[in-house]
Design a protein around this motif. Structure first.
Motif, PDB file in Angstrom:
ATOM      1  N   GLN A   1      16.399  64.038   4.547  1.00  0.00           N
ATOM      2  CA  GLN A   1      15.975  65.249   5.552  1.00  0.00           C
ATOM      3  C   GLN A   1      17.027  66.436   5.393  1.00  0.00           C
ATOM      4  O   GLN A   1      18.268  66.325   5.160  1.00  0.00           O
ATOM      5  N   ARG A   2      16.718  67.583   5.812  1.00  0.00           N
ATOM      6  CA  ARG A   2      17.643  68.681   5.836  1.00  0.00           C
ATOM      7  C   ARG A   2      18.592  68.315   6.947  1.00  0.00           C
ATOM      8  O   ARG A   2      18.255  68.099   8.266  1.00  0.00           O
ATOM      9  N   ALA A   3      19.858  68.719   6.895  1.00  0.00           N
ATOM     10  CA  ALA A   3      21.159  68.305   7.811  1.00  0.00           C
ATOM     11  C   ALA A   3      21.208  69.245   8.816  1.00  0.00           C
ATOM     12  O   ALA A   3      21.175  68.736   9.984  1.00  0.00           O
ATOM     13  N   ALA A   4      20.931  70.678   8.706  1.00  0.00           N
ATOM     14  CA  ALA A   4      21.445  71.375   9.553  1.00  0.00           C
ATOM     15  C   ALA A   4      20.595  71.444  10.928  1.00  0.00           C
ATOM     16  O   ALA A   4      21.303  71.019  11.920  1.00  0.00           O
TER      17      ALA A   4
ATOM     18  N   GLU B   1      19.483  75.107   4.040  1.00  0.00           N
ATOM     19  CA  GLU B   1      19.430  74.053   3.292  1.00  0.00           C
ATOM     20  C   GLU B   1      20.447  72.921   3.172  1.00  0.00           C
ATOM     21  O   GLU B   1      21.624  73.164   3.415  1.00  0.00           O
ATOM     22  N   GLY B   2      20.432  71.834   2.550  1.00  0.00           N
ATOM     23  CA  GLY B   2      21.448  70.781   2.096  1.00  0.00           C
ATOM     24  C   GLY B   2      21.136  69.472   3.010  1.00  0.00           C
ATOM     25  O   GLY B   2      20.628  69.753   4.158  1.00  0.00           O
TER      26      GLY B   2
ATOM     27  N   ILE C   1      28.285  68.225   8.347  1.00  0.00           N
ATOM     28  CA  ILE C   1      29.052  67.768   9.304  1.00  0.00           C
ATOM     29  C   ILE C   1      28.839  68.929  10.491  1.00  0.00           C
ATOM     30  O   ILE C   1      28.802  70.161  10.153  1.00  0.00           O
ATOM     31  N   ALA C   2      29.245  68.642  11.690  1.00  0.00           N
ATOM     32  CA  ALA C   2      29.133  69.572  12.619  1.00  0.00           C
ATOM     33  C   ALA C   2      30.018  69.176  13.866  1.00  0.00           C
ATOM     34  O   ALA C   2      30.530  68.128  14.014  1.00  0.00           O
TER      35      ALA C   2
END
Ligand code: F6R
Length: 589
Positions: A11-14, A64-65, A69-70
């Motif tokens: 899935q989209r990470a953001a 996207e992507g 990491i956050a």
């Protein structure tokens, strides 16, 4: 403290990691940021402020992507600035790192890297990590081996999540700072704490000290010291998302205050055999040390009175950060009982390690499953109070007190009596957290909302309650409050009492006369007296009735003041769940 989350999957990470970051807000933070791996670059966005301010709705929809990491930062090295926010990038922009913990030798490493041509954009200790990785990669070493070489150079504590522009993997490393993997159907998470990804999965892998997890379409674990693979099992989280959400409550603080009757029920359904075994260990130890910080320390103080009164047993109580002063008295027959709801408090872990080095036995009382303290201890009693999200300890405190009361009764050979006594409390606690009580206390909050100081007194078991109540008031409403032993105020602090100064007086049937005599001294100087206890008295300007429950008074009497602290925070425009400068898990020394 800083919060970390990372994701790798289909899935989209953001949206997942920004959402996860919001779930970690309770840990306390001053800035936030993400790095997401896009086709040919690392997309980075970071800034100071609230997560909802740093990331817009549009960011959630457009970044996207599938690997990212956050981080939410609680400043330690360097001020609260955009540059100091995480993620930090290597000079070539290829590697991004988020970090929780402290790199003690960062100045030395920074000097070494500067001499080798690296330029630093922040004042953080963290920035040395991506640059060390780049340094080793420049020597022709692979990304993975460079991480291992870089980590070998680090001294201190670190939970790390690392990604690189050219590697389809997410690497997580833990040393003395919490980190847990979430195993979802669509990918893997890595986070500082389970609530971060709980709405995505309840399957978790707790990382051990010096573990490195390499996540892509599978997960692998290694020990970073010897580089050998290790096996880690998947655990299931027992509590659900709702428990970690606010539900119908406006704030977690109020929700958790209201959950205390249930937390006590869970505390008394402890394994009887284990409680008796711990009581036996206390009975036979040569020197018992209760060690903790903050609210947990107040629970220890309370325990020392309970053990003395009920079981005629002396125990030492030490603030974890001061424990080194006792080190020379620790012998292999000593018993250290460490209390920490989070199980991650750095000062407590340090104290426990020092005790273990001396050969002492360590038993801990912890609320968070899989936390570091559970691993450092020979044995752990789990509080089972459920997730506590508000930075302030409320239900975890009363749950600690309930278990310690049970332990004191067990030590006196009266386990059943103790259990029954605690059972009887449950209805009183429902009443104390009811809307009726809250409305009554609201009148007091209205009266006190503009005051600058509140003094609290109690004798015997009510003394630790006065200290804990003062801590609750000041940390959430920012009103200066101090708790004293009833007999102590006249030895100095009474000089501060002026007409109208609010003084909260905790009473019990056992010490009523003496504490009322202390209240009279305050009244004579014009104090506004608030009585908390079984009986009203003409001295009191305001009274909160709390039924007499002997040694269990400590559990019931704190509740009205938790409510008062909450209401003062609301009236004074403070955020009760996230008080300034504070963090839920204090992972720095
Ligand atoms: C106050 C509070 C802190 C903690 C202290 C220790 O409301 O929550 O004083 O009690 O930081 O935390 P633990 O119990 O997690 O070791």
């Amino acid at each position: 403290m800083c919060g970390i989350i990372g994701y790798i999957g289909t899935q989209r990470a953001a949206p997942l990691i920004i959402d996860g970051l919001k779930n970690l807000e309770y840990r306390g933070y001053d800035s936030a940021g993400i790095a997401v791996l896009q086709t040919s670059e690392l997309f980075v966005k970071k800034d100071t402020g609230k997560i909802a301010e740093v990331f817009s709705e549009k960011d959630l929809e457009t970044i996207e992507g599938n690997i990212g990491i956050a981080h939410s930062r609680w400043a330690t090295h360097g001020g609260v600035t955009k540059e100091n926010s995480h993620p930090h990038l290597s000079n070539d922009g290829n590697t991004a790192v988020v970090h929780n913990g402290i790199i003690e030798n960062y100045q030395e490493l920074r000097k070494f890297l500067t001499e080798n041509g690296f330029v630093f954009k922040s004042q953080t200790d963290t920035e040395v990590i991506p640059n060390l990785i780049q340094y080793f990669m420049q020597q022709g070493t692979s990304f993975m081996d460079s991480i291992k070489l870089a980590v070998k150079k680090l001294e201190g504590s670190y939970a790390l999540a690392i990604i690189n522009k050219n590697a389809k993997k997410l690497v997580a490393i833990r040393k003395e700072s919490p980190l847990v993997i979430g195993v979802a159907d669509h990918g893997y998470f890595v986070a500082s704490d389970v609530p971060s990804f709980l709405d995505q999965t309840k399957k978790v892998v707790y990382l051990y000290e010096n573990d490195m997890a390499v996540l892509n379409d599978k997960m692998e674990f290694f020990n970073i010291k010897d580089n050998l693979p290790v096996v880690r099992k998947i655990d299931n989280i027992e509590w659900n998302v709702e428990q970690a959400k606010k539900g119908n409550f406006e704030h977690f603080m109020l929700k958790e205050i209201s959950e205390q009757a249930d937390a006590i029920k869970l505390a008394i359904s402890q394994d009887e055999k284990q409680i008796k075994e711990v009581a036996d260990a206390i009975m036979h130890a040569k020197g018992i040390y209760f060690v903790a910080c903050g609210t947990s320390y107040h629970a220890c103080l309370s325990a020392s009175y309970k053990f003395a009164k009920l079981a005629n047993k002396h125990v030492n109580v030490a603030l974890a950060s001061e424990f080194p002063n006792y080190k020379d008295f620790i012998v292999p027959d000593s018993l250290v009982i460490a209390l920490s709801q989070s199980g991650e408090t750095a000062d407590v872990l340090e104290a426990v390690k020092a005790a273990k080095e001396k050969g002492a036995r360590v038993i801990s009382l912890v609320n968070v499953v899989g936390s570091s303290l559970t691993r450092y201890s020979d044995e752990t009693l789990m509080q089972n109070a459920g997730p506590e999200i508000c930075v302030l300890a409320t239900k975890s405190y009363t749950s600690q007190l309930a278990i310690l009361t049970l332990l004191a009764y067990a030590l006196a050979g009266k386990y059943e009596e103790g259990k029954n006594k605690l059972k009887e409390l449950v209805n009183s606690i429902y009443y104390l957290t009811s809307t009726n009580t809250r409305e009554h206390i609201k009148q007091l909050a209205e009266r006190l909302r503009y005051v600058n100081h509140i003094y609290l007194i109690g004798r015997d078991l009510q003394y630790p309650t006065a200290m804990e109540a003062a801590l609750k008031i000041k940390e959430v409403s920012y009103i200066h409050a101090e708790g004293f032993a009833g007999g102590e105020l006249k030895h100095g602090t009474i000089a501060l009492i002026e007409p109208g100064t609010p003084c909260i007086v905790f009473t019990s049937s056992e010490n009523e006369k003496k504490i009322l005599s202390n209240a009279t001294e305050l009244k004579a100087r014009g104090a506004y007296i608030i009585g908390v206890g079984p009986n009203n008295n003409e001295l009191f300007d305001f009274f909160i009735k709390v039924r007499e429950s002997g040694e269990a008074n400590s559990i019931c009497q704190i509740i009205p003041i938790q409510i008062l602290a909450y209401q003062l925070a609301i009236l004074r425009g403070c955020d009760p769940d996230k008080p300034r400068n504070l963090a839920k898990s204090v992972t720095v020394k």
